[in-house]
Design a protein around this motif. Structure first.
Motif, PDB file in Angstrom:
ATOM      1  N   THR A 170       0.834  -1.200   0.000  1.00 41.03           N
ATOM      2  CA  THR A 170       0.000   0.000   0.000  1.00 41.03           C
ATOM      3  C   THR A 170       0.872   1.254   0.000  1.00 41.03           C
ATOM      4  OG1 THR A 170      -1.728  -1.178   1.200  1.00 41.03           O
ATOM      5  CG2 THR A 170      -1.824   1.244   1.226  1.00 41.03           C
ATOM      6  N   ALA A 171       0.619   2.124  -0.977  1.00 39.26           N
ATOM      7  CA  ALA A 171       1.296   3.430  -1.011  1.00 39.26           C
ATOM      8  C   ALA A 171       0.575   4.335  -0.010  1.00 39.26           C
ATOM      9  CB  ALA A 171       1.233   4.016  -2.418  1.00 39.26           C
ATOM     10  N   LEU A 172       1.122   4.452   1.165  1.00 39.29           N
ATOM     11  CA  LEU A 172       0.414   5.099   2.275  1.00 39.29           C
ATOM     12  C   LEU A 172       0.313   6.616   2.107  1.00 39.29           C
ATOM     13  CD1 LEU A 172       2.147   3.330   5.310  1.00 39.29           C
ATOM     14  CD2 LEU A 172      -0.156   2.863   4.474  1.00 39.29           C
ATOM     15  N   GLY A 231       5.897   8.019  -0.447  1.00 40.59           N
ATOM     16  CA  GLY A 231       6.094   8.168  -1.894  1.00 40.59           C
ATOM     17  C   GLY A 231       5.354   9.416  -2.335  1.00 40.59           C
ATOM     18  N   GLY A 232       4.886   9.416  -3.572  1.00 34.98           N
ATOM     19  CA  GLY A 232       4.090  10.557  -4.018  1.00 34.98           C
ATOM     20  C   GLY A 232       2.802  10.652  -3.217  1.00 34.98           C
ATOM     21  N   THR A 233       2.214   9.486  -2.948  1.00 35.23           N
ATOM     22  CA  THR A 233       0.975   9.450  -2.149  1.00 35.23           C
ATOM     23  C   THR A 233       1.216   9.931  -0.729  1.00 35.23           C
ATOM     24  OG1 THR A 233       0.278   7.561  -3.493  1.00 35.23           O
ATOM     25  CG2 THR A 233      -0.930   7.934  -1.453  1.00 35.23           C
ATOM     26  N   GLY A 234       2.420   9.678  -0.216  1.00 38.03           N
ATOM     27  CA  GLY A 234       2.770  10.099   1.139  1.00 38.03           C
ATOM     28  C   GLY A 234       3.333  11.494   1.243  1.00 38.03           C
ATOM     29  N   VAL A 262      14.408   0.620   0.065  1.00 44.25           N
ATOM     30  CA  VAL A 262      13.922   1.942  -0.336  1.00 44.25           C
ATOM     31  C   VAL A 262      13.431   1.875  -1.774  1.00 44.25           C
ATOM     32  CG1 VAL A 262      15.230   3.407   1.254  1.00 44.25           C
ATOM     33  CG2 VAL A 262      16.305   2.624  -0.869  1.00 44.25           C
ATOM     34  N   MET A 263      12.439   2.698  -2.073  1.00 45.65           N
ATOM     35  CA  MET A 263      11.906   2.791  -3.442  1.00 45.65           C
ATOM     36  C   MET A 263      12.311   4.152  -3.972  1.00 45.65           C
ATOM     37  SD  MET A 263       7.913   2.540  -4.679  1.00 45.65           S
ATOM     38  CE  MET A 263       7.553   4.275  -4.323  1.00 45.65           C
ATOM     39  N   THR A 264      13.397   4.195  -4.735  1.00 44.46           N
ATOM     40  CA  THR A 264      14.062   5.442  -5.090  1.00 44.46           C
ATOM     41  C   THR A 264      13.750   5.854  -6.521  1.00 44.46           C
ATOM     42  OG1 THR A 264      15.830   4.933  -3.515  1.00 44.46           O
ATOM     43  CG2 THR A 264      16.320   6.567  -5.221  1.00 44.46           C
ATOM     44  N   PRO A 318       7.295   8.357 -15.332  1.00 46.09           N
ATOM     45  CA  PRO A 318       7.578   9.418 -16.317  1.00 46.09           C
ATOM     46  C   PRO A 318       6.615  10.604 -16.254  1.00 46.09           C
ATOM     47  CG  PRO A 318       7.724   7.258 -17.345  1.00 46.09           C
ATOM     48  CD  PRO A 318       7.163   7.040 -15.974  1.00 46.09           C
ATOM     49  N   ARG A 319       5.337  10.365 -15.849  1.00 44.48           N
ATOM     50  CA  ARG A 319       4.390  11.477 -15.866  1.00 44.48           C
ATOM     51  C   ARG A 319       4.719  12.531 -14.806  1.00 44.48           C
ATOM     52  NH1 ARG A 319       1.181   7.506 -13.544  1.00 44.48           N
ATOM     53  NH2 ARG A 319       0.496   7.914 -11.404  1.00 44.48           N
ATOM     54  N   ARG A 320       5.496  12.124 -13.805  1.00 50.51           N
ATOM     55  CA  ARG A 320       5.899  13.116 -12.793  1.00 50.51           C
ATOM     56  C   ARG A 320       7.325  13.619 -13.026  1.00 50.51           C
ATOM     57  NH1 ARG A 320       3.101  13.920  -7.801  1.00 50.51           N
ATOM     58  NH2 ARG A 320       1.514  12.388  -7.228  1.00 50.51           N
ATOM     59  N   SER A 331       3.443  -3.209 -10.175  1.00 55.44           N
ATOM     60  CA  SER A 331       2.672  -2.221 -10.914  1.00 55.44           C
ATOM     61  C   SER A 331       2.355  -1.026 -10.027  1.00 55.44           C
ATOM     62  CB  SER A 331       1.359  -2.835 -11.409  1.00 55.44           C
ATOM     63  OG  SER A 331       0.547  -1.845 -12.019  1.00 55.44           O
ATOM     64  N   GLY A 332       2.474   0.173 -10.585  1.00 58.29           N
ATOM     65  CA  GLY A 332       2.063   1.379  -9.863  1.00 58.29           C
ATOM     66  C   GLY A 332       0.934   2.095 -10.557  1.00 58.29           C
ATOM     67  N   GLU A 333       0.328   1.422 -11.518  1.00 57.15           N
ATOM     68  CA  GLU A 333      -0.754   2.047 -12.289  1.00 57.15           C
ATOM     69  C   GLU A 333      -2.067   1.322 -12.007  1.00 57.15           C
ATOM     70  OE1 GLU A 333      -0.806   4.794 -13.555  1.00 57.15           O
ATOM     71  OE2 GLU A 333       1.321   5.176 -13.915  1.00 57.15           O
ATOM     72  N   GLY A 372       1.772  -5.055  -6.673  1.00 61.40           N
ATOM     73  CA  GLY A 372       1.608  -3.646  -6.976  1.00 61.40           C
ATOM     74  C   GLY A 372       1.821  -2.750  -5.780  1.00 61.40           C
ATOM     75  N   VAL A 373       2.096  -1.489  -6.073  1.00 64.78           N
ATOM     76  CA  VAL A 373       2.182  -0.435  -5.057  1.00 64.78           C
ATOM     77  C   VAL A 373       1.069   0.547  -5.398  1.00 64.78           C
ATOM     78  CG1 VAL A 373       3.610   1.362  -4.014  1.00 64.78           C
ATOM     79  CG2 VAL A 373       4.692  -0.725  -4.921  1.00 64.78           C
ATOM     80  N   LEU A 374      -0.019   0.504  -4.648  1.00 62.02           N
ATOM     81  CA  LEU A 374      -1.252   1.179  -5.067  1.00 62.02           C
ATOM     82  C   LEU A 374      -1.748   2.144  -3.999  1.00 62.02           C
ATOM     83  CD1 LEU A 374      -3.116  -1.906  -6.601  1.00 62.02           C
ATOM     84  CD2 LEU A 374      -1.537  -0.320  -7.737  1.00 62.02           C
ATOM     85  N   ALA A 375      -2.207   3.314  -4.460  1.00 59.37           N
ATOM     86  CA  ALA A 375      -2.646   4.376  -3.543  1.00 59.37           C
ATOM     87  C   ALA A 375      -4.049   4.101  -3.004  1.00 59.37           C
ATOM     88  CB  ALA A 375      -2.597   5.727  -4.259  1.00 59.37           C
TER      89      ALA A 375
HETATM   90  O1  LIG Z   1       3.242   7.070  -3.667  1.00 58.07           O
HETATM   91  C1  LIG Z   1       3.279   6.128  -4.475  1.00 58.07           C
HETATM   92  O2  LIG Z   1       3.951   5.099  -4.321  1.00 58.07           O
HETATM   93  C2  LIG Z   1       2.441   6.231  -5.667  1.00 58.07           C
HETATM   94  N1  LIG Z   1       2.388   7.380  -6.242  1.00 58.07           N
HETATM   95  C3  LIG Z   1       1.827   7.539  -7.543  1.00 58.07           C
HETATM   96  C4  LIG Z   1       1.498   8.996  -7.712  1.00 58.07           C
HETATM   97  O3  LIG Z   1       1.261   9.662  -6.667  1.00 58.07           O
HETATM   98  O4  LIG Z   1       1.464   9.451  -8.846  1.00 58.07           O
HETATM   99  C5  LIG Z   1       0.624   6.672  -7.708  1.00 58.07           C
HETATM  100  C6  LIG Z   1       0.909   5.261  -7.385  1.00 58.07           C
HETATM  101  O5  LIG Z   1      -0.285   4.587  -7.247  1.00 58.07           O
HETATM  102  C7  LIG Z   1       1.653   5.071  -6.105  1.00 58.07           C
END
Ligand SMILES: O=C(O)C1=N[C@H](C(=O)O)C[C@H](O)C1
Length: 299
Positions: free
Chosen positions: A13-15, A49-52, A105-107, A141-143, A190-192, A207-210
């Motif tokens: 889980t992407a917390l 991550g981005g979600t955090g 770490v997820m870098t 890539p989108r970020r 997968s992160g999508e 997967g790593v999912l938000a």
């Molecule tokens: O924080 C994450 O790990 C993720 N971030 C991506 C985002 O914020 O664009 C989305 C992804 O589901 C997990």
């Protein structure tokens, strides 16, 4: 025992990072969120991550979040994001998180001054040696505007720089090439969210999912269906989650997600600037997604 690619399977889980009304860390809410994920069967958690909201946190707050997650995770791996733009800061963060008990770490790929593919390969080789923790490559890539070539990822796996990666891209042909060239040497996660079942069917190991912050059990169902070869059933089970993902990612994550969590009875506070509260149109989409998820829960 250090984390290996074999440990990287299942739902991570992407917390979100819960905040109190004054914007400070909500330690109790974070602990409860991690415990909920572990109880639901998550293989581990990925904080900051981005979600955090990694970019919005101080160095001390990031280390505190990792420490709290390790305390609450009951031995399941905590794999924090490292979203620093470049080497020195990324190494400093990785060492902080190692001291806080992170399993890996997820870098993220270095960005702003990204460099060529060979530079990326050498970056992660030196990074792995410098932090002393297993490393997952985080490609989005989108970020970042940085897209890795499958050949480069293969080389990174073969030289021991990475044990896995989070693939956050809609480029399915390149995903297939990554699985073909590197899938036996490192774990692809997968992160999508909309592509999760398809990525699983094509060889992702999890997967790593938000949106798993809210629905870990549902994503585990999708994972298990896809992993057993039932892609159609997995896509059908994922349909409601797709509507949620569309609403949650209508603006920069995790603004809509945190609002959705409040609507779903899991208050985690708001987001830090420059992110802002979601628009009325986005909230309307979140409300429709909540209604669909609630109806789906009765099916
Ligand atoms: O924080 C994450 O790990 C993720 N971030 C991506 C985002 O914020 O664009 C989305 C992804 O589901 C997990």
């Amino acid at each position: 025992m250090p984390l290996t690619m074999q440990d990287l399977s299942g739902l991570f889980t992407a917390l979100v990072t819960p905040f109190q009304a004054d914007g400070s860390l909500d330690r109790a809410a974070l602990t409860a969120l991690v415990e909920r994920q572990i109880a639901a069967g998550a293989a581990g958690v990925v904080p900051i991550g981005g979600t955090g909201e990694y970019p919005a946190l101080s160095r001390a707050e990031r280390a505190e979040v990792v420490r709290l997650c390790v305390e609450a995770a009951g031995g399941r791996p905590v794999i924090p994001g490292v979203l620093s733009t470049g080497f020195a800061d990324a190494v400093e963060a990785g060492r902080d998180f190692a001291a806080a008990g992170a399993a890996a770490v997820m870098t993220v790929t270095p960005y702003y001054a990204a460099g060529p593919q060979e530079g990326m390969r050498r970056y992660f080789k030196e990074y792995r040696d410098a932090v002393g923790l297993p490393v997952l490559l985080y490609e989005i890539p989108r970020r970042t505007t940085v897209a890795m070539k499958a050949e480069t990822i293969q080389a990174m796996a073969e030289d021991g720089s990475i044990i896995g990666m989070k693939y956050s891209s809609y480029d399915l042909p390149e995903f297939i090439r990554v699985i073909r060239l590197a899938g036996s040497k490192m774990a692809v996660l997968s992160g999508e969210e909309p592509l999760f079942a398809t990525h699983m069917a094509l060889g992702a190991r999890g997967g790593v999912l938000a949106t798993a912050n809210v629905y870990p059990e549902r994503w585990i169902e999708v994972l298990e269906l896809a992993g057993k070869g039932g892609l159609r059933d997995a896509l059908a089970r994922q349909a409601d989650l797709d509507e949620l993902a569309t609403a949650v990612f209508a603006e920069v994550n995790p603004g809509p997600l945190k609002r959705y969590m409040a609507m779903a009875g899991m208050p985690v506070g708001g987001v830090r600037l420059p992110l802002v509260e979601p628009s009325e149109a986005t909230v309307a989409g979140l409300s429709a997604a909540l209604a669909a998820m609630s109806a789906g829960a009765r099916r």
